[in-house]
Design a protein around this motif. Sequence first.
Motif, PDB file in Angstrom:
ATOM      1  N   GLN A   1       9.212  -4.588   0.981  1.00 54.33           N
ATOM      2  CA  GLN A   1       9.550  -5.981   0.673  1.00 54.33           C
ATOM      3  C   GLN A   1       8.349  -6.736   0.104  1.00 54.33           C
ATOM      4  OE1 GLN A   1      11.245  -7.555   4.299  1.00 54.33           O
ATOM      5  NE2 GLN A   1      13.235  -6.617   3.880  1.00 54.33           N
TER       6      GLN A   1
ATOM      7  N   ASP B   1       6.786  -0.945  -5.021  1.00 58.05           N
ATOM      8  CA  ASP B   1       8.083  -1.624  -5.172  1.00 58.05           C
ATOM      9  C   ASP B   1       9.179  -1.028  -4.275  1.00 58.05           C
ATOM     10  OD1 ASP B   1       8.225   0.804  -6.438  1.00 58.05           O
ATOM     11  OD2 ASP B   1       9.282   0.053  -8.223  1.00 58.05           O
ATOM     12  N   HIS B   2       8.793  -0.196  -3.307  1.00 64.72           N
ATOM     13  CA  HIS B   2       9.797   0.400  -2.420  1.00 64.72           C
ATOM     14  C   HIS B   2      10.493  -0.700  -1.611  1.00 64.72           C
ATOM     15  CE1 HIS B   2      11.613   2.792   0.815  1.00 64.72           C
ATOM     16  NE2 HIS B   2      11.480   3.842   0.013  1.00 64.72           N
ATOM     17  N   PRO B   3      11.811  -0.655  -1.472  1.00 66.10           N
ATOM     18  CA  PRO B   3      12.545  -1.734  -0.769  1.00 66.10           C
ATOM     19  C   PRO B   3      12.067  -1.958   0.669  1.00 66.10           C
ATOM     20  CG  PRO B   3      14.072  -0.279  -1.925  1.00 66.10           C
ATOM     21  CD  PRO B   3      12.730   0.355  -2.044  1.00 66.10           C
ATOM     22  N   HIS B   4      11.609  -0.899   1.323  1.00 62.70           N
ATOM     23  CA  HIS B   4      11.199  -1.052   2.722  1.00 62.70           C
ATOM     24  C   HIS B   4       9.993  -1.982   2.852  1.00 62.70           C
ATOM     25  CE1 HIS B   4      10.440  -0.095   6.917  1.00 62.70           C
ATOM     26  NE2 HIS B   4       9.198   0.247   6.613  1.00 62.70           N
TER      27      HIS B   4
END
Length: 441
Positions: free
Chosen positions: A417, A412-415
């Motif tokens: 996506q 779930d890391h934003p990088h």
Amino acid sequence: MLSILQNRTYRHLFLAQIVALTGTGLATVALGLLAFDLAGERAGLVLGTALTIKMVAYVTVAPIAAASAEQTDRRKMLIGLDLVRMAVAVCLPFVSEVWQVYVLIFVLQSASAGFTPAFQASIPDVLTDEKDYTRALSLSRLAFELESLASPMLAAALLLVVSSGTLFWGTAAGFAGSALLLLTIALPSPAPKAPRPVWERTTRGIRNYLRTPRLRGLLALNWVVSAIGAMVIVNTVVLVRAGMALPESSVALALAAFGGGSMLSAMLLPRLLERLPDRTVMLAGAGLGIAAMAILALAAFAQPLTFARLAIGWAVIGAGYSAVLTPSGRLLARSAHAADRPAVFAAQFTLSHACWLLFYPLSAWLMAAWGGGAAMLALALLAAAGLIAAQRLWPKDSASPVAHSHPDLPPDHPHLQGARPHAHPIIIDDLHPQYPQQTPR
């Protein structure tokens, strides 16, 4: 091209560059005259040592200054360095010993080693549109070449009414003018997301630079322009005065031909770069300069070199030289996030001047030992090796998205996506400390 001057911040940056360059040009003339006053016939040795000190300062101080730039307001840093340079210029008219010249030159060039990369890194933050930034790079190249032509003429005019030491006051005025112009604007100063240790900040720019394939190609092209440029800068006076027995004015004309070719290339580049990739233009420019140098060398072996041939060759080399140097800022801007740009521009400053530090003395030695034709041929061959390296180190698709994975990041890391693997153009940073290998999607 001049439409970008409607941007007030950039206009003041550009004017600051112009007045500082003019002051630097006056200092170049005044320093030669000061060296003669202090050392007489040994003035050449004094100037050669001063140039070596300049290059050593550039190579060693720029990374340290870049580390400081991460933690400092960029505008305040630039103004402070301008004031340091102004103070040194004020001291130069009062020196009485050669060692004092060396100390002051080291301080002056150390300040310039901090100022120039930070100044250059600020421009893409001000002109965020790449077309505007390209025009700014061309305008900057034109300013450099015009300064090399105009400053000696201005110095000559001033020397008709003032003493040579007074020229240093013009230098001080140039740096003071630059500082005053910087006072009138606000500059973005992107900061890193987390503080970094001093050693990491000092070496980060060079590490990121050398881990980026297109910048490794740019380093090889720095080798090329240093090899061909050093022949022009160091040996023109020998070729014209000793080889052709022509007056000093002919030396100025030969160097003006080199500058004229560079200026013409800079004016044409913005439109050319809209149609062709940077890699194509820069490799072609390097090839053009090498070919012109090699042809001149072969012509010198066949028969004594004439001034007309030399001037034409220098103009073509100048065009190739500018075609490599002018777009390099675009590569650096694309290869770093805003917070890392001062460090990457400082790495370019350091590594490119390391090439000049090698080729300045080498070109002089080759000329003295083997003569003009052999020196040009040897430098053309060394430059050709750099061009081959650039072609191999700089991938054609270096700006394309690269599919890769981040096994160390949570899903779930934003990088990410939501995609694993995912694809985007690569910039070396904390999430991409190495250039990744293509991952099958």
